[in-house]
Design a protein around this motif. Structure first.
Motif, PDB file in Angstrom:
ATOM      1  N   ASP A 115       0.833  -1.201   0.000  1.00  0.00           N
ATOM      2  CA  ASP A 115       0.000   0.000   0.000  1.00  0.00           C
ATOM      3  C   ASP A 115       0.869   1.252   0.000  1.00  0.00           C
ATOM      4  O   ASP A 115       1.414   1.643   1.022  1.00  0.00           O
ATOM      5  N   MET A 116       0.955   1.879  -1.159  1.00  0.00           N
ATOM      6  CA  MET A 116       1.783   3.078  -1.312  1.00  0.00           C
ATOM      7  C   MET A 116       1.051   4.337  -0.829  1.00  0.00           C
ATOM      8  O   MET A 116       1.654   5.378  -0.666  1.00  0.00           O
ATOM      9  N   PHE A 117      -0.261   4.226  -0.602  1.00  0.00           N
ATOM     10  CA  PHE A 117      -1.070   5.371  -0.184  1.00  0.00           C
ATOM     11  C   PHE A 117      -2.042   4.891   0.899  1.00  0.00           C
ATOM     12  O   PHE A 117      -3.218   4.670   0.649  1.00  0.00           O
ATOM     13  N   PRO A 118      -1.563   4.702   2.134  1.00  0.00           N
ATOM     14  CA  PRO A 118      -2.380   4.112   3.198  1.00  0.00           C
ATOM     15  C   PRO A 118      -3.406   5.097   3.764  1.00  0.00           C
ATOM     16  O   PRO A 118      -3.198   5.741   4.785  1.00  0.00           O
ATOM     17  N   TYR A 119      -4.526   5.197   3.092  1.00  0.00           N
ATOM     18  CA  TYR A 119      -5.550   6.181   3.423  1.00  0.00           C
ATOM     19  C   TYR A 119      -6.846   5.530   3.891  1.00  0.00           C
ATOM     20  O   TYR A 119      -7.877   6.164   3.944  1.00  0.00           O
ATOM     21  N   GLY A 120      -6.801   4.250   4.179  1.00  0.00           N
ATOM     22  CA  GLY A 120      -8.017   3.533   4.541  1.00  0.00           C
ATOM     23  C   GLY A 120      -8.545   2.767   3.340  1.00  0.00           C
ATOM     24  O   GLY A 120      -7.874   2.642   2.331  1.00  0.00           O
ATOM     25  N   HIS A 121      -9.740   2.259   3.463  1.00  0.00           N
ATOM     26  CA  HIS A 121     -10.302   1.439   2.385  1.00  0.00           C
ATOM     27  C   HIS A 121     -11.375   2.221   1.608  1.00  0.00           C
ATOM     28  O   HIS A 121     -11.093   2.731   0.529  1.00  0.00           O
ATOM     29  N   GLY A 122     -12.558   2.305   2.157  1.00  0.00           N
ATOM     30  CA  GLY A 122     -13.629   3.015   1.456  1.00  0.00           C
ATOM     31  C   GLY A 122     -13.315   4.478   1.224  1.00  0.00           C
ATOM     32  O   GLY A 122     -13.566   5.027   0.149  1.00  0.00           O
ATOM     33  N   GLU A 123     -12.718   5.120   2.224  1.00  0.00           N
ATOM     34  CA  GLU A 123     -12.388   6.541   2.079  1.00  0.00           C
ATOM     35  C   GLU A 123     -11.329   6.773   1.006  1.00  0.00           C
ATOM     36  O   GLU A 123     -11.341   7.795   0.316  1.00  0.00           O
ATOM     37  N   LYS A 124     -10.443   5.816   0.816  1.00  0.00           N
ATOM     38  CA  LYS A 124      -9.436   5.937  -0.241  1.00  0.00           C
ATOM     39  C   LYS A 124     -10.095   5.851  -1.613  1.00  0.00           C
ATOM     40  O   LYS A 124      -9.745   6.607  -2.528  1.00  0.00           O
ATOM     41  N   SER A 125     -11.071   4.957  -1.766  1.00  0.00           N
ATOM     42  CA  SER A 125     -11.791   4.869  -3.039  1.00  0.00           C
ATOM     43  C   SER A 125     -12.513   6.182  -3.333  1.00  0.00           C
ATOM     44  O   SER A 125     -12.459   6.690  -4.456  1.00  0.00           O
ATOM     45  N   VAL A 126     -13.183   6.741  -2.324  1.00  0.00           N
ATOM     46  CA  VAL A 126     -13.877   8.024  -2.503  1.00  0.00           C
ATOM     47  C   VAL A 126     -12.880   9.100  -2.927  1.00  0.00           C
ATOM     48  O   VAL A 126     -13.125   9.858  -3.872  1.00  0.00           O
ATOM     49  N   PHE A 127     -11.745   9.169  -2.245  1.00  0.00           N
ATOM     50  CA  PHE A 127     -10.728  10.167  -2.552  1.00  0.00           C
ATOM     51  C   PHE A 127     -10.243  10.039  -3.994  1.00  0.00           C
ATOM     52  O   PHE A 127     -10.154  11.028  -4.722  1.00  0.00           O
ATOM     53  N   LEU A 128      -9.942   8.813  -4.421  1.00  0.00           N
ATOM     54  CA  LEU A 128      -9.427   8.595  -5.777  1.00  0.00           C
ATOM     55  C   LEU A 128     -10.468   8.937  -6.843  1.00  0.00           C
ATOM     56  O   LEU A 128     -10.137   9.543  -7.864  1.00  0.00           O
ATOM     57  N   ILE A 129     -11.707   8.563  -6.622  1.00  0.00           N
ATOM     58  CA  ILE A 129     -12.775   8.888  -7.578  1.00  0.00           C
ATOM     59  C   ILE A 129     -12.912  10.401  -7.699  1.00  0.00           C
ATOM     60  O   ILE A 129     -12.997  10.945  -8.808  1.00  0.00           O
ATOM     61  N   GLU A 130     -12.912  11.082  -6.561  1.00  0.00           N
ATOM     62  CA  GLU A 130     -13.167  12.522  -6.578  1.00  0.00           C
ATOM     63  C   GLU A 130     -11.991  13.337  -7.121  1.00  0.00           C
ATOM     64  O   GLU A 130     -12.124  14.533  -7.317  1.00  0.00           O
ATOM     65  N   ARG A 131     -10.883  12.697  -7.404  1.00  0.00           N
ATOM     66  CA  ARG A 131      -9.807  13.386  -8.125  1.00  0.00           C
ATOM     67  C   ARG A 131     -10.243  13.679  -9.552  1.00  0.00           C
ATOM     68  O   ARG A 131      -9.689  14.556 -10.205  1.00  0.00           O
ATOM     69  N   PHE A 132     -11.256  12.944 -10.033  1.00  0.00           N
ATOM     70  CA  PHE A 132     -11.714  13.079 -11.420  1.00  0.00           C
ATOM     71  C   PHE A 132     -13.157  13.549 -11.539  1.00  0.00           C
ATOM     72  O   PHE A 132     -13.469  14.360 -12.390  1.00  0.00           O
ATOM     73  N   MET A 133     -14.044  12.986 -10.734  1.00  0.00           N
ATOM     74  CA  MET A 133     -15.458  13.350 -10.845  1.00  0.00           C
ATOM     75  C   MET A 133     -16.095  13.420  -9.465  1.00  0.00           C
ATOM     76  O   MET A 133     -15.681  12.709  -8.546  1.00  0.00           O
ATOM     77  N   ARG A 134     -17.082  14.278  -9.351  1.00  0.00           N
ATOM     78  CA  ARG A 134     -17.792  14.465  -8.086  1.00  0.00           C
ATOM     79  C   ARG A 134     -18.753  13.318  -7.833  1.00  0.00           C
ATOM     80  O   ARG A 134     -19.427  12.836  -8.744  1.00  0.00           O
ATOM     81  N   LEU A 135     -18.812  12.916  -6.583  1.00  0.00           N
ATOM     82  CA  LEU A 135     -19.775  11.918  -6.144  1.00  0.00           C
ATOM     83  C   LEU A 135     -20.943  12.615  -5.461  1.00  0.00           C
ATOM     84  O   LEU A 135     -20.758  13.642  -4.803  1.00  0.00           O
ATOM     85  N   LYS A 136     -22.128  12.038  -5.595  1.00  0.00           N
ATOM     86  CA  LYS A 136     -23.254  12.474  -4.780  1.00  0.00           C
ATOM     87  C   LYS A 136     -22.956  12.032  -3.349  1.00  0.00           C
ATOM     88  O   LYS A 136     -22.235  11.048  -3.129  1.00  0.00           O
ATOM     89  N   THR A 137     -23.536  12.705  -2.386  1.00  0.00           N
ATOM     90  CA  THR A 137     -23.325  12.338  -0.981  1.00  0.00           C
ATOM     91  C   THR A 137     -23.692  10.880  -0.738  1.00  0.00           C
ATOM     92  O   THR A 137     -22.950  10.152  -0.066  1.00  0.00           O
ATOM     93  N   SER A 138     -24.798  10.430  -1.299  1.00  0.00           N
ATOM     94  CA  SER A 138     -25.233   9.041  -1.103  1.00  0.00           C
ATOM     95  C   SER A 138     -24.210   8.053  -1.667  1.00  0.00           C
ATOM     96  O   SER A 138     -23.946   7.000  -1.066  1.00  0.00           O
TER      97      SER A 138
END
Length: 195
Positions: A115-138
């Motif tokens: 793990d080169m970016f130890p940011y957690g599991h679900g929160e890391k996925s959210v972070f990576l997605i939002e580098r490109f596109m916005r997620l709805k809160t849900s």
């Protein structure tokens, strides 16, 4: 058609918000389509991550999608991208394992975590997605809490997961689809590191 082609087809058909094209392009520069989904549990094989993502989408649509109440784009975003944190996460190595039939030691492949970016599991996925596109809160809540009680934060006694599940039904639906896919539909899909 393979799982990579299925993933891309579902993604392009259902996800069209700003930044989605760039996210898909970035995914193709990573090992997302060749990485395992785990080191030794479900889909612990080359391409296991994309297989798991497609299977979660299929279960979610089959079991939990309610026409008129649920958004097809949100289901595709959550199911296909919930484990984005596992891209660039595993490393294939070899180790010596004794062949019980011959008594000889043989090199066997296995996956380990790097793990080169130890940011957690679900929160890391959210972070990576939002580098490109916005997620709805849900969607962010669903992806963040898709591990349910298996998440370290949930085990510490916080009420956040309960509140997320109560307020955002898609979070419960993603968690259930992830569980069913992992424990019922993907049994026996590991080809390395099974001991």
């Amino acid at each position: 058609m393979g799982y990579k082609e299925d993933f891309i087809s579902i993604y392009q058909e259902h996800i069209s918000r700003e930044g989605s094209k760039e996210l898909l392009e970035w995914l193709q520069t990573t090992d997302f389509f060749t990485a395992p989904a785990s080191t030794k549990f479900h889909c612990a094989c080359t391409g296991g991550l994309v297989q798991h993502s497609v299977k979660v989408y299929q279960v979610m649509m089959e079991k939990h999608f309610e026409e008129g109440a649920d958004n097809p784009e949100s289901f595709a975003v959550c199911a296909l991208l919930h484990d984005l944190c596992k891209a660039q996460f595993y490393k294939c190595s070899t180790r010596n394992v004794k062949n019980e039939e011959t008594g000889q030691w043989e090199k066997q492949p296995y996956f380990s975590v790097e793990d080169m970016f130890p940011y957690g599991h679900g929160e890391k996925s959210v972070f990576l997605i939002e580098r490109f596109m916005r997620l709805k809160t849900s969607e962010a809540m669903a992806i963040r809490w898709h591990m349910g009680g298996f998440d370290d934060t949930a085990k510490s006694g916080g009420y956040a997961i309960s509140n997320a599940f109560d307020k955002y039904p898609i979070a419960v639906k993603l968690h259930l689809a992830d569980l069913e896919s992992t424990y019922l539909r993907e049994k026996g899909t590991s080809s390395v590191n099974r001991r």
